[in-house]
Design a protein around this motif. Structure first.
Motif, PDB file in Angstrom:
ATOM      1  N   ALA A 188      -3.044   7.937   7.377  1.00 27.05           N
ATOM      2  CA  ALA A 188      -1.800   7.230   7.606  1.00 27.05           C
ATOM      3  C   ALA A 188      -1.998   5.853   7.264  1.00 27.05           C
ATOM      4  CB  ALA A 188      -1.353   7.101   8.957  1.00 27.05           C
ATOM      5  N   THR A 212      -2.192   5.914   3.523  1.00 22.22           N
ATOM      6  CA  THR A 212      -0.771   5.797   2.841  1.00 22.22           C
ATOM      7  C   THR A 212      -0.102   4.367   3.103  1.00 22.22           C
ATOM      8  OG1 THR A 212      -0.660   7.933   3.504  1.00 22.22           O
ATOM      9  CG2 THR A 212       1.584   6.815   3.206  1.00 22.22           C
ATOM     10  N   THR A 213      -0.326   3.660   4.330  1.00 19.10           N
ATOM     11  CA  THR A 213       0.295   2.413   4.273  1.00 19.10           C
ATOM     12  C   THR A 213      -0.373   1.520   3.367  1.00 19.10           C
ATOM     13  OG1 THR A 213       0.624   2.704   6.737  1.00 19.10           O
ATOM     14  CG2 THR A 213       0.491   0.620   6.032  1.00 19.10           C
TER      15      THR A 213
END
Length: 334
Positions: free
Chosen positions: A7, A10-11
């Motif tokens: 995550a 992805t950020t």
């Protein structure tokens, strides 16, 4: 903090893409970083999409992007397409050592050591033109070649000897790249384990140095027309840049002083007035603020815009003149 979860990667990729939209001149290096984060997040199709977007837009280094795309494709089941791209990269004879090295490491990752070694040998034959002033990227290529040849139990050749000579870590390359080292990890002898820890620390130091290369300590170079425009708009900066000739002299003198002090990984970034004004706006300050100049240089370097210093003596001088570096600002550099 570095991303350490899918995550978070992805950020970070999304942040880099937003930055690329804000600074289109830096789009290519920012997209490449974003693609790497998508790969680390497990979104390999998403990374391929970014590589394809760049390739559709006349990139600066298409062969490097193709090599990265091939490495990514092979990891999620597109072996035939990856092989076709790798063959095309090799036929194109890239002048960028990184494209050769990524291609070879992709082959190595899939247990094709002979093909990896021949790829690196082709790259070395093209790029190693002298035993002096070997660029860092080319040093990395012949060091990787040395490691793979050790795994294949091939005898040393001239390029292996050159890689040994250029290697600066305390542990010699022959020892660092010895395939039998791995057996010592299963030893119960404290002395053997301690020796292996020392080797691994040396190897980690080498990798850290390599990873730091895209983010050098950099100084600004304002081309003459850009400097004239800067000083016309912001005369407060004349104290920093009294004349163009003095500006060029200061660049070389500053870099030599940093090098003599032991500062590694030096570079030069080309400044432009529009880019500088945009950076000043992003920092909520005026471009006439001289304290902003080193921050601007660091930001450009972090975006992959720096050229390594010093150039090879026979390469073009960083100032943009017609003479080589050795005949121009590099004269007298030992």
């Amino acid at each position: 903090m570095r991303p350490d979860t899918p995550a978070a990667h992805t950020t970070e990729a999304e942040r880099l893409l937003r930055t690329a939209a804000q600074y289109p001149g830096d789009r290519e290096p920012l997209y490449l970083q974003a693609a790497a984060h998508r790969e680390l997040a497990g979104d390999r199709p998403g990374a391929t999409a970014l590589y394809d977007t760049l390739l559709d837009d006349s990139p600066t280094n298409p062969l490097l992007i193709r090599a990265l795309k091939a490495a990514n494709l092979w990891e999620y089941g597109h072996e035939a397409e990856a092989r076709a791209i790798i063959d095309g990269v090799r036929r194109a004879q890239p002048e960028d050592a990184a494209a050769w090295e990524i291609t070879a490491e992709t082959l190595e990752a899939h247990d094709e050591l002979e093909a990896a070694e021949s790829t690196l040998t082709e790259g070395a034959a093209l790029l190693v033109t002298t035993a002096h002033d070997v660029p860092h990227a080319t040093q990395s290529l012949i060091t990787t070649r040395h490691r793979i040849r050790r795994m294949l139990a091939l005898p040393h050749d001239d390029w292996d000897t050159l890689a040994d000579r250029l290697h600066t870590a305390a542990v010699p390359l022959d020892e660092l790249h010895d395939p039998k080292r791995l057996w010592s990890l299963g030893s119960s002898d404290p002395a053997e384990l301690q020796a292996e820890i020392a080797r691994l620390r040396s190897e980690l130091g080498t990798y850290r140095t390599a990873l730091s290369r895209p983010f050098p300590v950099a100084v600004l170079h304002w081309p003459e027309a850009e400097l004239d425009e800067l000083l016309a708009a912001y005369p407060e900066l004349e104290a920093e840049y009294p004349t163009y000739r003095a500006h060029l002299t200061d660049i070389e003198a500053s870099l030599r002083e940093l090098a003599q002090a032991g500062t590694p990984n030096l570079g030069i970034v080309r400044a432009t007035v529009p880019s500088y004004e945009a950076f000043a706006a992003s920092e909520s300050t005026r471009p006439s603020n001289a304290d902003l100049l080193p921050q601007y240089a660091t930001t450009l370097a972090a975006r992959g815009r720096a050229a390594a210093w010093p150039p090879a003596q026979g390469a073009a001088c960083w100032c943009g003149g017609e003479a080589t570096y050795g005949e121009c600002h590099g004269s007298g550099l030992s």
